[in-house]
Design a protein around this motif. Structure first.
Motif, PDB file in Angstrom:
ATOM      1  N   VAL A 198     -30.454   0.785  15.964  1.00  0.00           N
ATOM      2  CA  VAL A 198     -31.066   2.010  15.468  1.00  0.00           C
ATOM      3  C   VAL A 198     -32.256   2.352  16.349  1.00  0.00           C
ATOM      4  CG1 VAL A 198     -32.294   3.062  13.539  1.00  0.00           C
ATOM      5  CG2 VAL A 198     -30.334   1.601  13.100  1.00  0.00           C
ATOM      6  N   THR A 199     -32.311   3.599  16.792  1.00  0.00           N
ATOM      7  CA  THR A 199     -33.414   4.064  17.627  1.00  0.00           C
ATOM      8  C   THR A 199     -34.109   5.212  16.886  1.00  0.00           C
ATOM      9  OG1 THR A 199     -32.106   5.794  18.661  1.00  0.00           O
ATOM     10  CG2 THR A 199     -32.027   3.611  19.691  1.00  0.00           C
ATOM     11  N   PRO A 200     -35.268   5.642  17.368  1.00  0.00           N
ATOM     12  CA  PRO A 200     -35.873   6.820  16.745  1.00  0.00           C
ATOM     13  C   PRO A 200     -34.949   8.039  16.772  1.00  0.00           C
ATOM     14  CG  PRO A 200     -37.509   5.658  18.026  1.00  0.00           C
ATOM     15  CD  PRO A 200     -36.185   4.986  18.314  1.00  0.00           C
ATOM     16  N   GLY A 203     -32.442   7.423  14.067  1.00  0.00           N
ATOM     17  CA  GLY A 203     -33.209   7.556  12.828  1.00  0.00           C
ATOM     18  C   GLY A 203     -33.315   8.998  12.340  1.00  0.00           C
ATOM     19  N   LYS A 204     -32.929   9.953  13.175  1.00  0.00           N
ATOM     20  CA  LYS A 204     -32.930  11.359  12.750  1.00  0.00           C
ATOM     21  C   LYS A 204     -31.502  11.874  12.561  1.00  0.00           C
ATOM     22  CE  LYS A 204     -37.406  12.913  13.900  1.00  0.00           C
ATOM     23  NZ  LYS A 204     -38.130  12.306  12.776  1.00  0.00           N
ATOM     24  N   PHE A 208     -24.488   7.928  11.556  1.00  0.00           N
ATOM     25  CA  PHE A 208     -24.791   6.910  12.567  1.00  0.00           C
ATOM     26  C   PHE A 208     -23.678   5.873  12.606  1.00  0.00           C
ATOM     27  CE2 PHE A 208     -26.983   2.761  13.490  1.00  0.00           C
ATOM     28  CZ  PHE A 208     -27.050   2.964  14.854  1.00  0.00           C
ATOM     29  N   TRP A 600     -35.168  -7.718  20.226  1.00  0.00           N
ATOM     30  CA  TRP A 600     -34.536  -7.426  18.939  1.00  0.00           C
ATOM     31  C   TRP A 600     -33.382  -8.411  18.730  1.00  0.00           C
ATOM     32  CZ3 TRP A 600     -33.961  -1.954  16.649  1.00  0.00           C
ATOM     33  CH2 TRP A 600     -35.089  -1.176  16.934  1.00  0.00           C
ATOM     34  N   PHE A 632     -38.165  -9.600  17.342  1.00  0.00           N
ATOM     35  CA  PHE A 632     -38.192  -8.552  16.318  1.00  0.00           C
ATOM     36  C   PHE A 632     -36.877  -8.678  15.570  1.00  0.00           C
ATOM     37  CE2 PHE A 632     -37.125  -4.135  15.003  1.00  0.00           C
ATOM     38  CZ  PHE A 632     -38.132  -3.985  14.065  1.00  0.00           C
ATOM     39  N   THR A 634     -34.188  -7.807  12.836  1.00  0.00           N
ATOM     40  CA  THR A 634     -33.794  -6.610  12.078  1.00  0.00           C
ATOM     41  C   THR A 634     -32.291  -6.610  11.842  1.00  0.00           C
ATOM     42  OG1 THR A 634     -33.617  -4.188  12.181  1.00  0.00           O
ATOM     43  CG2 THR A 634     -33.699  -5.332  14.287  1.00  0.00           C
ATOM     44  N   TYR A 636     -30.730  -3.933  11.940  1.00  0.00           N
ATOM     45  CA  TYR A 636     -30.252  -2.715  12.598  1.00  0.00           C
ATOM     46  C   TYR A 636     -29.946  -2.887  14.070  1.00  0.00           C
ATOM     47  CZ  TYR A 636     -31.554  -0.910   8.124  1.00  0.00           C
ATOM     48  OH  TYR A 636     -31.643  -0.714   6.778  1.00  0.00           O
TER      49      TYR A 636
ATOM     50  N   ILE B  14     -41.226  12.389  16.431  1.00  0.00           N
ATOM     51  CA  ILE B  14     -40.261  11.489  17.069  1.00  0.00           C
ATOM     52  C   ILE B  14     -40.903  10.144  17.399  1.00  0.00           C
ATOM     53  CG2 ILE B  14     -38.822  13.353  17.960  1.00  0.00           C
ATOM     54  CD1 ILE B  14     -40.216  13.033  20.677  1.00  0.00           C
ATOM     55  N   PRO B  50     -29.772   4.601   8.299  1.00  0.00           N
ATOM     56  CA  PRO B  50     -30.991   3.992   8.840  1.00  0.00           C
ATOM     57  C   PRO B  50     -32.002   5.057   9.255  1.00  0.00           C
ATOM     58  CG  PRO B  50     -29.032   3.255  10.027  1.00  0.00           C
ATOM     59  CD  PRO B  50     -28.614   4.382   9.155  1.00  0.00           C
ATOM     60  N   ARG B  51     -33.233   4.782   8.972  1.00  0.00           N
ATOM     61  CA  ARG B  51     -34.286   5.745   9.258  1.00  0.00           C
ATOM     62  C   ARG B  51     -35.481   5.069   9.925  1.00  0.00           C
ATOM     63  NH1 ARG B  51     -31.779   9.506   9.755  1.00  0.00           N
ATOM     64  NH2 ARG B  51     -31.039  10.905   8.178  1.00  0.00           N
ATOM     65  N   PHE B  52     -36.183   5.830  10.749  1.00  0.00           N
ATOM     66  CA  PHE B  52     -37.523   5.473  11.189  1.00  0.00           C
ATOM     67  C   PHE B  52     -38.468   6.482  10.552  1.00  0.00           C
ATOM     68  CE2 PHE B  52     -35.898   3.148  14.934  1.00  0.00           C
ATOM     69  CZ  PHE B  52     -36.840   2.138  15.023  1.00  0.00           C
ATOM     70  N   PHE B  54     -42.657   7.853  10.615  1.00  0.00           N
ATOM     71  CA  PHE B  54     -43.888   7.801  11.401  1.00  0.00           C
ATOM     72  C   PHE B  54     -45.014   8.424  10.585  1.00  0.00           C
ATOM     73  CE2 PHE B  54     -40.211   8.514  14.178  1.00  0.00           C
ATOM     74  CZ  PHE B  54     -40.202   7.297  14.834  1.00  0.00           C
TER      75      PHE B  54
END
Lengths: 701, 168
Positions: A198-200, A203-204, A208, A600, A632, A634, A636, B14, B50-52, B54
């Motif tokens: 999972v990346t930023p 995450g949007k 996924f 990770w 790290f 996780t 994910y 972001i 899954p979420r980030f 900020f």
């Protein structure tokens, strides 16, 4: 008295447009060009000021005194350095032939001057870093459209659906692109993301797929199968522009969504729902064909299938889809003149364009120019000039790389910063940082093409020079100065602008010259002649590939499963680092705890190894290299993979902030310098495996 | 609360941390001192995806700042005209009382000078009619420099539009 200087950023390969505020001889404020980016600038860009003020960079021309890599240098005048380099080049060319010189770079819009020099002194062996980056995507695009990777661009803002296979678009970011994608999200556009972690960006995403590493091709095939099944494609577009569509239909038949789901470890119903979704959204659906897709042995075919999915969407020359980046000619304008010299009539040492007729001989392939240093086949390469490009940080397996470089009789680095290659080479010709130098004018194609300028904002703090001047000096001493017909940057600019009718004053108000007021679109019903394949159509079965004995549609082969106790190493970067060029930056080095990368590890895997979040872990390659990183932990990330940021583990003692901090992913990639894809040309940077074991923290942590 | 507020649209953020660097570059804050900071939360799972997340953390420029009350030398001040809370470097003796007093850990320690420093909303820029560095150069425009009443207005507008969109 404050003044505005418009320029182009140089903190990564994107070169976003900038405005600098200058007071006296200092930059006091740096922002994205307000006329294009509304001031927006990324973390790296803002740290450009810290870069030019940093004293941990070469202060003047240097000639090596001790052994290679020992760090004993003699500071010399420019004249002495240039004379030294050109005398050596002449001697090497006399002994081994003119073609024994290789020039490399990071690529980008200024590379024609490096290439011109290389050709002018009689060698065809100009190359760049793209074998570790975009070559697969480039050649995939060429095989379908007859156009390179930049032959099509993307209208993200107006897209309804953006599909990203590993493309971490909001983190490995281009300012204009990332803000366009966020604007797309604001307007209700959706992201479907595919990745091994999972990346930023994911995450949007609205959807996924956490896939097993190395199975992207399976998922793409499953998607295409389902798209054909659900008739999620533009039949009219395909009929008009696509050749051999039926071959695609029969090829993907066995690769059902259910099959793909099993291979990738995802849910088949989600694949089907995804296809149902994009059918609603087409043609405003974009499949990103990959940026740094030098990843797996089949990445070329992944990219090809991603391009094919765009084609199925019929998304070419539509809002929210792909478009042809327009050139000055599309606006009825003349283009800029650029320095150039025809390629000498000698085959390239890497075989591109001859042994490998389907691989572009433009920049060729850097990794294939290294073995000739040692083997002398097809002929020896004995001198290497590198422009702002750290081979040790970007190419895999430093040990193997040194084994090649050590047979080279002259290593020259033209770089504004220290790097491991620069530290190892024989002569450093230090370039001024981007705020201290001007460059040639560049053309930026797009819906609204423009000419753009990078202009010097402040005087060089040290005895450094811009590359156009260094090349002029080298060329003069090699007797080929006529290819660089200028004395000053103003001469150079005026010479470039002569055919266009514009003058350099036209750049002062905004930092660019826009060649059209309105976006230029082609008529989507009249795209004949735009595809540069042998047939003029989009070729599912590529004549270019088939003629080279390479299949256009390759049956899927599952990736190698990691042996017990080993993990596939994958890499990427955070938004504030452009790899090794950022890790010693006075500000950017503050952003990562301890200025070390971490690793990770999947939670279940970590538990089975007795590793807790924050524990120190010895990460070991299949060769000698390894080192401690903090875990790290996780859920994910896929259990077969471990992930780390690229650009750490630098071994240049004068870079105090980055020296020996963290572990270099590139050096962990044992054996990968010689693993590459015959079809796409790129190396396969995610085909190495590492072991993990709990360890003590490093002494300075 | 000062006259101003910096709002953060998490959906558009972001997590690129450009704001931190814009701030560091502008204010020359030393290593370890972050006048503003993006706190990353995640990855974690929300509604099966899954979420980030900020969170932008800076100074709230309180109406009744504890840090100002705690400061024995008058170095920590609240600017009369607009309520911006800032440190007068000349009067700071480095006692750290403000650091202890602030519930959000806003005042930052400068080991080089032995003094405290913090976000002053780039008041020199504000006085020139400009926005703070973090906001001016934000990559996605997720940070906004505004006033509490304007922020409320725009949030209500946004909510109403969203609600109507959902209802179709």
């Amino acid at each position: 008295m404050k003044k505005s200087v418009y320029s182009l950023c140089g903190m990564c390969a994107v070169r976003c447009p900038l405005r600098a505020e200058v007071e006296g001889d200092e930059v006091t404020w740096l922002e994205g060009n307000p006329h294009i980016l509304g001031g927006a600038l990324c973390a790296k860009g803002s740290a450009g000021i810290a870069r030019y003020r940093d004293d941990e960079r070469p202060h003047g021309p240097l000639i090596r005194e001790g052994e290679r890599g020992e760090g004993r240098w003699r500071q010399v005048s420019w004249d002495e350095a240039i004379t030294y380099v050109t005398d050596k080049l002449k001697a090497i060319q006399k002994k081994y032939g003119k073609e024994s010189v290789m020039v490399t770079s990071r690529g980008g819009p200024f590379q024609n001057q490096y290439k011109t020099f290389c050709h002018a002194i009689g060698s065809p062996n100009y190359t760049n870093h793209d074998c570790t980056c975009g070559r697969n995507t480039h050649h995939a695009s060429k095989s379908l459209y007859g156009l390179g990777r930049k032959g099509l661009a993307y209208d993200y803002k107006n897209a309804r659906h953006l599909v990203l296979f590993g493309r971490n678009i909001l983190t490995s970011l281009k300012v204009a692109e990332a803000s366009a994608v966020v604007e797309m999200l604001r307007r209700g556009g959706k992201i479907t993301a595919v990745d091994v972690r999972v990346t930023p960006t994911s995450g949007k995403a609205n959807r996924f797929f956490l896939v097993r590493p190395g199975t992207d091709y399976a998922l793409a095939l499953g998607m295409v199968n389902e798209m054909l099944k659900q008739k999620a494609y533009d039949q009219k577009f395909i009929k008009k522009y696509v050749k051999d569509f039926s071959k695609l239909q029969s090829f993907v038949k066995p690769y059902t969504a259910a099959w793909a789901a099993k291979e990738c470890g995802v849910d088949a119903a989600t694949i089907k729902a995804f296809v149902t979704d994009i059918k609603q959204d087409m043609p405003r659906v974009i499949f990103h064909p990959g940026w740094n897709l030098a990843r797996y042995k089949d990445s070329f075919y992944v990219s090809r299938m991603l391009h094919i999915m765009n084609i199925l969407m019929g998304n070419i020359e539509v809002e929210g889809g792909q478009f042809f980046p327009k050139s000055p000619a599309d606006c009825g304008k003349k283009g800029l003149r650029n320095v150039d010299c025809p390629k000498p009539d000698i085959e390239r040492a890497d075989g591109c364009g001859s042994t490998y007729p389907h691989l572009d001989k433009g920049p060729g392939l850097e990794h294939l120019l290294l073995p000739p240093m040692k083997t002398g086949k097809p002929y020896p390469i004995k001198a290497l000039i590198s422009n702002r490009h750290d081979l040790m940080a970007s190419l895999p397996d430093k040990e193997q790389l040194l084994d090649y470089l050590n047979h080279c009789e002259l290593l020259v680095s033209m770089d504004a910063l220290w790097g491991e290659f620069t530290w190892y080479c024989d002569v450093v010709l230090p370039e001024s940082t981007f705020l201290e130098r001007s460059n040639q004018l560049v053309t930026q194609k797009g819906l609204k093409p423009r000419f753009a300028i990078r202009q010097q904002a402040v005087s060089p703090r040290y005895d450094t020079k811009p590359s156009w001047e260094i090349y002029k000096m080298l060329a003069d001493k090699m007797g080929v100065g006529e290819y660089f017909p200028y004395e000053t940057i103003e001469d150079y600019w005026n010479w470039q602008l002569e055919p266009t009718g514009y003058s350099i004053e036209d750049f002062q108000e905004k930092g660019f010259v826009e060649l059209t007021d309105e976006p230029v679109w082609y008529d989507r019903d009249k795209l004949d002649g735009k595809f540069k394949t042998p047939s003029g159509k989009i070729e599912i079965i590529s004549k270019m590939l088939e003629d080279a004995g390479i299949e256009s549609l390759k049956p899927y082969e599952p990736p190698q499963a990691p042996e017990k106790g080993t993990f596939r190493l994958v890499y990427g970067r955070p938004a504030w680092l452009a790899h090794n060029q950022s890790t010693n930056n006075p500000i950017l080095s503050q952003l990562t705890p301890g200025n070390r990368n971490n690793i990770w590890i999947n939670r279940e895997v970590a538990e089975s190894l007795g590793i807790r979040n924050g524990d120190w872990v010895e990460v070991k390659s299949a060769g000698e290299y390894g080192g401690p990183l903090q875990a790290f932990v996780t859920e994910y990330i896929h259990p077969e993979a471990v992930y780390t940021d690229h650009g750490f583990g630098k071994e240049v003692p004068v870079q105090s902030r980055a020296y020996n901090k963290g572990v270099s992913d590139a050096k962990l990639m044992t054996g990968l310098l010689d693993v590459w894809d015959r079809a796409g040309g790129a190396v396969a940077l995610c085909e190495s495996f590492v072991t993990l074991s709990p360890c003590e923290p490093p002494a300075d942590a | 609360m000062s006259k101003y507020i910096v709002t953060h649209d998490v959906n558009s953020c972001i997590g690129c941390r450009a704001c931190e660097v814009h701030c560091k570059e502008k204010n020359d804050s030393p290593p370890g001192a972050n006048y503003c900071k993006i706190i990353t939360v995640g990855p974690y799972e929300r509604q099966g995806i899954p979420r980030f997340d900020f969170v932008y953390m800076s100074c709230f420029h309180c109406e009744k700042p504890w840090c100002v009350d705690a400061c024995p030398t008058g170095a920590m001040q609240r600017r009369e005209k607009d309520g911006i809370v800032f440190v007068d470097q000349g009067s700071c003796v480095g006692c750290k009382a403000c650091i202890a007093a602030c519930p959000w850990g806003v005042p930052q320690w400068n080991a080089d000078t032995g003094k405290v420093s913090k976000c002053d909303l780039c008041k020199d820029r504000i006085d020139e009619g400009l926005r703070p560095a973090c906001v001016s150069k934000c990559v996605t425009g997720c940070l906004e420099f505004t006033t509490p009443s304007e922020a409320s207005e725009s949030r209500r507008q946004h909510f109403a539009e969203q609600m109507l969109r959902v209802q179709g």
